[in-house]
Design a protein around this motif. Sequence first.
Motif, short mmCIF file in Angstrom:
data_model
loop_
_atom_site.label_atom_id
_atom_site.label_comp_id
_atom_site.label_asym_id
_atom_site.label_seq_id
_atom_site.Cartn_x
_atom_site.Cartn_y
_atom_site.Cartn_z
N GLN A 144 45.57 43.63 37.98
CA GLN A 144 45.47 43.86 36.53
C GLN A 144 46.31 42.88 35.73
N ILE A 145 47.47 42.48 36.28
CA ILE A 145 48.33 41.60 35.50
C ILE A 145 47.80 40.17 35.44
N ALA A 146 46.82 39.84 36.28
CA ALA A 146 46.27 38.48 36.29
C ALA A 146 44.95 38.36 35.54
N LEU A 147 44.40 39.46 35.06
CA LEU A 147 43.09 39.40 34.43
C LEU A 147 43.09 38.52 33.18
N VAL A 166 33.93 34.89 39.59
CA VAL A 166 34.19 36.16 40.27
C VAL A 166 34.59 35.91 41.72
N VAL A 167 33.90 34.96 42.37
CA VAL A 167 34.20 34.65 43.77
C VAL A 167 35.62 34.11 43.91
N LEU A 168 36.01 33.18 43.05
CA LEU A 168 37.35 32.60 43.14
C LEU A 168 38.44 33.65 42.93
N PHE A 169 38.21 34.57 42.00
CA PHE A 169 39.21 35.62 41.76
C PHE A 169 39.36 36.50 42.99
N HIS A 170 38.25 36.91 43.59
CA HIS A 170 38.33 37.77 44.78
C HIS A 170 38.97 37.03 45.95
N VAL A 171 38.67 35.74 46.10
CA VAL A 171 39.27 34.98 47.19
C VAL A 171 40.78 34.89 47.02
N ALA A 172 41.22 34.62 45.80
CA ALA A 172 42.66 34.48 45.55
C ALA A 172 43.42 35.76 45.86
N PHE A 173 42.87 36.90 45.49
CA PHE A 173 43.58 38.15 45.71
C PHE A 173 43.27 38.78 47.06
N VAL A 237 36.78 43.68 38.31
CA VAL A 237 36.65 42.23 38.20
C VAL A 237 35.28 41.85 37.65
N ALA A 238 34.25 42.58 38.07
CA ALA A 238 32.91 42.30 37.55
C ALA A 238 32.81 42.57 36.06
N LEU A 239 33.45 43.64 35.60
CA LEU A 239 33.42 43.95 34.17
C LEU A 239 34.10 42.87 33.33
N VAL A 240 35.13 42.25 33.89
CA VAL A 240 35.89 41.27 33.12
C VAL A 240 35.26 39.88 33.19
N PHE A 241 34.85 39.45 34.37
CA PHE A 241 34.49 38.05 34.57
C PHE A 241 32.99 37.78 34.72
#
Length: 299
Positions: A144-147, A166-173, A237-241
């Motif tokens: 949440q703090i990185a959104l 979306v893929v990059l965000f999921h990979v990073a976390f 993540v899908a809702l945001v990105f």
Amino acid sequence: MTTATLEPKHARDREGIQRSPLARIIDRLGGGLLQVVVIVIALFWLMPTLGLFVVSLREQEANTSSGWWTLLTQPAQITLDNYANLLASGFTSSFWNTILITVPTTLLVIGIAAMAGYAFAWIEFPGRDALFLVVIGLLVVPIQIALIPIAGLYGTLGIFGSIPAVVLFHVAFGLPFAIFLLRNFFAGIPRELLEAARMDGAGEWKIFSTVVFPLAKPAIASLGIFQFLWVWNDLLVALVFADTENQPMTKALQSQMRQFQSNVDILAPGAFLSLLIPLILFFAFQRYFVQGMLAGSVK
């Protein structure tokens, strides 16, 4: 001393072992009754899934007027119109968007984490332990703090709302946990295997690809199941990105919740289809699941 004199003492020693009340109850009940109890518990556990499937096969009027269990006495309620309406509503594109997000994310996380885990386990380089502590520290960082910062970065790069974002965000976390899991598994591999490969002239990449990676199938399969389920079921993540054109199934189903009473004929089959793929994946790799859960737990 003969065997005849040993057997009574052995029997006394065996009877003298103190057993827990639960163990004594299980011995008295026997394995057959215990299996029946386990089956009953499993049926209760699967009841919500069964109810969702039945609701997806009933018309909207039937679902609003009576419970799903009435289908058992009125099988004429079964219809596939709900699935036809679901496919006609554009749900197919959301399904493929989910595939395009989940599969690359899972493969990237496994590939990068496997190489990083091998490096942390068996390659000496300056600052290795300190860097691994940083990876462990990232496990406690909530997404949440990185959104907001990542949303600003994506806007600058011009990829906000796209599937790669979306893929990059999921990979990073997803990498911190994956690296931690695989590093601990690789560290448990006997050093003699790696030394024998080095004596045969194999380099680090050859050792990783032909010796270490094949031995890590249980941990990799378990990690793949975890990562696939996390990304497949993700909504935040899908809702945001993700924008409307690139939205996965979770976001598409959430948009139908605004008119729940009138859209249950779309929500029920959509939710069941989104549940079906993870179930198939889990049962396909379940023999590796327990082994992967225990991977590196002793280190």
